[in-house]
Design an enzyme around this catalytic site. Structure first.
Site, PDB file in Angstrom:
ATOM      1  N   PRO A   1       0.768  -1.247   0.000  1.00 33.78           N
ATOM      2  CA  PRO A   1       0.000   0.000   0.000  1.00 33.78           C
ATOM      3  C   PRO A   1       0.796   1.294   0.000  1.00 33.78           C
ATOM      4  CG  PRO A   1      -0.967  -1.552   1.499  1.00 33.78           C
ATOM      5  CD  PRO A   1       0.336  -2.130   1.074  1.00 33.78           C
ATOM      6  N   GLU A   2       0.751   1.977  -1.113  1.00 31.85           N
ATOM      7  CA  GLU A   2       1.162   3.367  -1.202  1.00 31.85           C
ATOM      8  C   GLU A   2      -0.097   4.131  -1.622  1.00 31.85           C
ATOM      9  OE1 GLU A   2       5.066   3.995  -3.122  1.00 31.85           O
ATOM     10  OE2 GLU A   2       5.107   1.859  -3.467  1.00 31.85           O
TER      11      GLU A   2
ATOM     12  N   LYS B   1      -1.216   7.764   2.905  1.00 28.11           N
ATOM     13  CA  LYS B   1      -1.486   6.335   2.991  1.00 28.11           C
ATOM     14  C   LYS B   1      -2.530   6.004   4.046  1.00 28.11           C
ATOM     15  CE  LYS B   1       3.362   5.712   1.760  1.00 28.11           C
ATOM     16  NZ  LYS B   1       4.690   5.279   2.250  1.00 28.11           N
TER      17      LYS B   1
ATOM     18  N   ARG C   1      15.662   0.802   2.881  1.00 24.15           N
ATOM     19  CA  ARG C   1      14.796   0.555   1.729  1.00 24.15           C
ATOM     20  C   ARG C   1      15.648   0.306   0.501  1.00 24.15           C
ATOM     21  NH1 ARG C   1      11.546  -0.587   4.481  1.00 24.15           N
ATOM     22  NH2 ARG C   1       9.989  -0.558   2.848  1.00 24.15           N
TER      23      ARG C   1
END
Length: 258
Positions: free
Chosen positions: A2-3, A58, A247
């Site tokens: 989910p972005e 988000k 990341r």
DNA sequence: GCTTTTGTTTCGGG
DNA sequence: GCCCGAAACAAAAG
């Protein structure tokens, strides 16, 4: 996953099922509840109807005639609609039963979860630290925002307090489409580069919203980054990859030399 | 065992 | 104060 685009998809799911009374709220795993007990979630919502939901970054905010459900999906969450007799999935955590079906918050990793605010004022306080939604960010906003940060371009784009909604995939995709190196100091971008970045951001967001995800197209970085030997869809150069604050960051050393 | 994963927060160091 | 990386949260896959 989910972005921003994924959460917008969940917002649409919820928007299709407003106006019907909530028959029951089942908390299958209280591990996803944040600052609310299963009992209070249930008693606050039973008999209420979801109203028009709102997304900020988000976060999904779902007012229900007073109380507001706030959902954050972490890396693996989703909100889906199911017939009442649909077998449960092992990662279904909370279920809102409506007259003709149910909404399910499903989440494998439980990194984030379900909040409840007593009213809209309290709900706003939960998301008050977020920057403007990425869709609402004007080019001038972007210029001001980048100029104020010494950190790397990608880190700045994904900082939710600066602008809300951009995650790891979106940030890499936007930088790639703008031909900008994600490791560059944010404040070093020239005015034309910010313009290019802003256009790329809106192009990527528009197409991703349509797909309700960052589409892994062959012509996009997102469609190339997970190959065994990833190469740039534009120029064929092997893609560069490193960890940035935990990341994975992928870029093309040729197209994104600067 | 180990590493990896599209998110966020907290903590320590520079 | 700003910025960075690492760790933690948690679960599954390779």
């Amino acid at each position: 996953m989910p972005e921003l685009p994924d959460v917008e998809g969940f917002r649409r799911v919820l928007a299709e099922h407003t106006g019907e009374p909530i028959a029951s709220v089942s908390v299958l795993d209280p591990g996803v509840l944040r600052g609310v007990t299963a009992r209070r979630l249930s008693t606050s919502l039973r008999g209420h109807r979801f109203e028009e939901p709102h997304r900020h970054g988000k976060w999904l905010l779902a007012p229900a005639q007073g109380p507001v459900v706030l959902l954050h999906f972490g890396m693996t969450g989703s909100l889906t609609w199911h017939p009442l007799d649909d077998p449960r999935h092992r990662h279904d955590r909370v279920i809102w039963a409506l007259p003709d079906g149910e909404l399910r918050f499903r989440d494998m990793r439980k990194l984030q979860g379900v909040h409840l605010a007593a009213n809209s004022k309290e709900a706003d306080e939960t998301v008050e630290n977020l920057g403007p939604d990425a869709l609402d960010l004007s080019r001038d906003d972007l210029t001001a925002t980048l100029g104020a940060h010494r950190g790397r371009l990608k880190t700045t784009l994904t900082d939710q307090t600066i602008t809300a909604g951009l995650g790891n995939l979106l940030a890499d995709e936007i930088c790639w489409q703008a031909h900008l190196n994600p490791l560059r100091p944010a404040r070093d971008l020239t005015a034309p580069e910010v313009t290019t970045l802003h256009r790329a951001m809106h192009r990527v967001l528009r197409d991703s919203l349509k797909a309700e995800r960052v589409p892994p197209r062959k012509t996009w970085l997102t469609g190339a980054r997970d190959a065994q030997t990833p190469t740039c869809p534009r120029c064929g150069t092997p893609l560069e990859s490193r960890r940035l604050s935990g990341r994975r960051t992928v870029w093309c050393p040729t197209c994104q030399a600067n």
